[in-house]
Design a protein around this motif. Structure first.
Motif, PDB file in Angstrom:
ATOM      1  N   VAL A 205      22.347 -55.260 -25.969  1.00 36.53           N
ATOM      2  CA  VAL A 205      22.972 -55.440 -24.652  1.00 36.53           C
ATOM      3  C   VAL A 205      21.904 -55.087 -23.621  1.00 36.53           C
ATOM      4  O   VAL A 205      21.436 -53.937 -23.567  1.00 36.53           O
ATOM      5  N   LEU A 206      21.494 -56.121 -22.878  1.00 37.67           N
ATOM      6  CA  LEU A 206      20.406 -55.958 -21.907  1.00 37.67           C
ATOM      7  C   LEU A 206      20.966 -56.142 -20.512  1.00 37.67           C
ATOM      8  O   LEU A 206      21.757 -57.064 -20.271  1.00 37.67           O
ATOM      9  N   GLY A 207      20.545 -55.290 -19.589  1.00 41.11           N
ATOM     10  CA  GLY A 207      21.056 -55.438 -18.232  1.00 41.11           C
ATOM     11  C   GLY A 207      20.322 -54.550 -17.259  1.00 41.11           C
ATOM     12  O   GLY A 207      19.168 -54.188 -17.468  1.00 41.11           O
ATOM     13  N   GLY A 208      21.012 -54.235 -16.193  1.00 37.31           N
ATOM     14  CA  GLY A 208      20.448 -53.472 -15.088  1.00 37.31           C
ATOM     15  C   GLY A 208      20.902 -54.118 -13.798  1.00 37.31           C
ATOM     16  O   GLY A 208      21.900 -54.834 -13.771  1.00 37.31           O
ATOM     17  N   GLN A 209      20.151 -53.914 -12.740  1.00 39.25           N
ATOM     18  CA  GLN A 209      20.518 -54.536 -11.454  1.00 39.25           C
ATOM     19  C   GLN A 209      19.614 -55.714 -11.109  1.00 39.25           C
ATOM     20  O   GLN A 209      19.913 -56.494 -10.224  1.00 39.25           O
ATOM     21  N   LYS A 210      18.490 -55.838 -11.840  1.00 38.80           N
ATOM     22  CA  LYS A 210      17.571 -56.966 -11.588  1.00 38.80           C
ATOM     23  C   LYS A 210      17.903 -58.090 -12.549  1.00 38.80           C
ATOM     24  O   LYS A 210      18.135 -57.832 -13.742  1.00 38.80           O
ATOM     25  N   PRO A 211      17.885 -59.364 -12.103  1.00 38.52           N
ATOM     26  CA  PRO A 211      18.096 -60.454 -13.059  1.00 38.52           C
ATOM     27  C   PRO A 211      17.065 -60.395 -14.190  1.00 38.52           C
ATOM     28  O   PRO A 211      15.890 -60.087 -13.962  1.00 38.52           O
ATOM     29  N   LEU A 212      17.515 -60.686 -15.375  1.00 44.41           N
ATOM     30  CA  LEU A 212      16.631 -60.665 -16.550  1.00 44.41           C
ATOM     31  C   LEU A 212      15.723 -61.892 -16.516  1.00 44.41           C
ATOM     32  O   LEU A 212      16.039 -62.880 -15.853  1.00 44.41           O
ATOM     33  N   GLY A 213      14.620 -61.833 -17.251  1.00 43.03           N
ATOM     34  CA  GLY A 213      13.772 -63.013 -17.372  1.00 43.03           C
ATOM     35  C   GLY A 213      14.428 -64.066 -18.246  1.00 43.03           C
ATOM     36  O   GLY A 213      15.487 -63.829 -18.848  1.00 43.03           O
ATOM     37  N   GLY A 214      13.801 -65.228 -18.309  1.00 40.08           N
ATOM     38  CA  GLY A 214      14.300 -66.282 -19.198  1.00 40.08           C
ATOM     39  C   GLY A 214      14.017 -65.914 -20.649  1.00 40.08           C
ATOM     40  O   GLY A 214      13.449 -64.856 -20.938  1.00 40.08           O
ATOM     41  N   PHE A 215      14.386 -66.795 -21.540  1.00 39.19           N
ATOM     42  CA  PHE A 215      14.155 -66.496 -22.957  1.00 39.19           C
ATOM     43  C   PHE A 215      12.670 -66.548 -23.321  1.00 39.19           C
ATOM     44  O   PHE A 215      12.239 -65.900 -24.248  1.00 39.19           O
ATOM     45  N   GLY A 216      11.909 -67.358 -22.602  1.00 39.53           N
ATOM     46  CA  GLY A 216      10.452 -67.369 -22.789  1.00 39.53           C
ATOM     47  C   GLY A 216      10.001 -67.873 -24.153  1.00 39.53           C
ATOM     48  O   GLY A 216       9.000 -67.433 -24.679  1.00 39.53           O
ATOM     49  N   PHE A 217      10.715 -68.804 -24.713  1.00 39.33           N
ATOM     50  CA  PHE A 217      10.307 -69.363 -26.026  1.00 39.33           C
ATOM     51  C   PHE A 217       9.021 -70.158 -25.881  1.00 39.33           C
ATOM     52  O   PHE A 217       8.790 -70.793 -24.901  1.00 39.33           O
TER      53      PHE A 217
END
Ligand code: 5GP
Ligand code: ZN
Length: 115
Positions: A103-115
């Motif tokens: 479970v990843l989160g916080g207040q900043k939008p996460l990066g893309g999956f970056g495949f």
């Protein structure tokens, strides 16, 4: 319980972890190498190696595991959303063979999956 399994050892308190939630069936703790501002691992206490090894007798357990994600995210400050990931097996680059949901989160939008 699998005596070789690092997450079973965390369940049995043989290895320390920063636990944020526990009940009879689940443990939630901080990932040791966080990939986001908040990065939790939700694990069933029962040793199930991968999602491929789960079966329909465990549907209730898996449903409850999924529903822990919003609870953990919101109670720990990820109030505008989060991401869940379950890596499975060799193709999914699973490192620890005890079923877990990131479970990843916080207040900043996460990066893309970056495949
Ligand atoms: P996987 O690639 O299997 O989905 O992810 C395994 C995760 O477990 C990784 O994000 C890794 O940082 C985390 N991890 C591995 N060993 C430990 C440990 O001993 N303690 C904690 N808290 N996390 C761990
Ligand atoms: Zn295990």
């Amino acid at each position: 319980m699998n005596s070789e399994c690092i997450f079973c050892k965390i369940v049995n308190q043989e290895i320390p972890a920063k636990v944020v939630f526990e009940n009879d069936d689940f443990l939630v703790f901080n990932d040791i190498n966080p990939k986001a501002e908040l990065h939790f691992l939700v694990i069933p206490k029962l040793h199930i190696a991968t999602l491929n090894d789960a079966d329909f007798s465990q549907e209730n357990l898996l449903g409850r595991m999924m529903l822990l994600a919003p609870k953990i995210a919101n109670e720990n400050g990820s109030t505008n959303g989060f991401r869940t990931i379950i890596n499975c097996g060799k193709i999914g680059l699973q490192e620890v063979y005890h079923l877990h949901m990131h479970v990843l989160g916080g207040q900043k939008p996460l990066g893309g999956f970056g495949f």
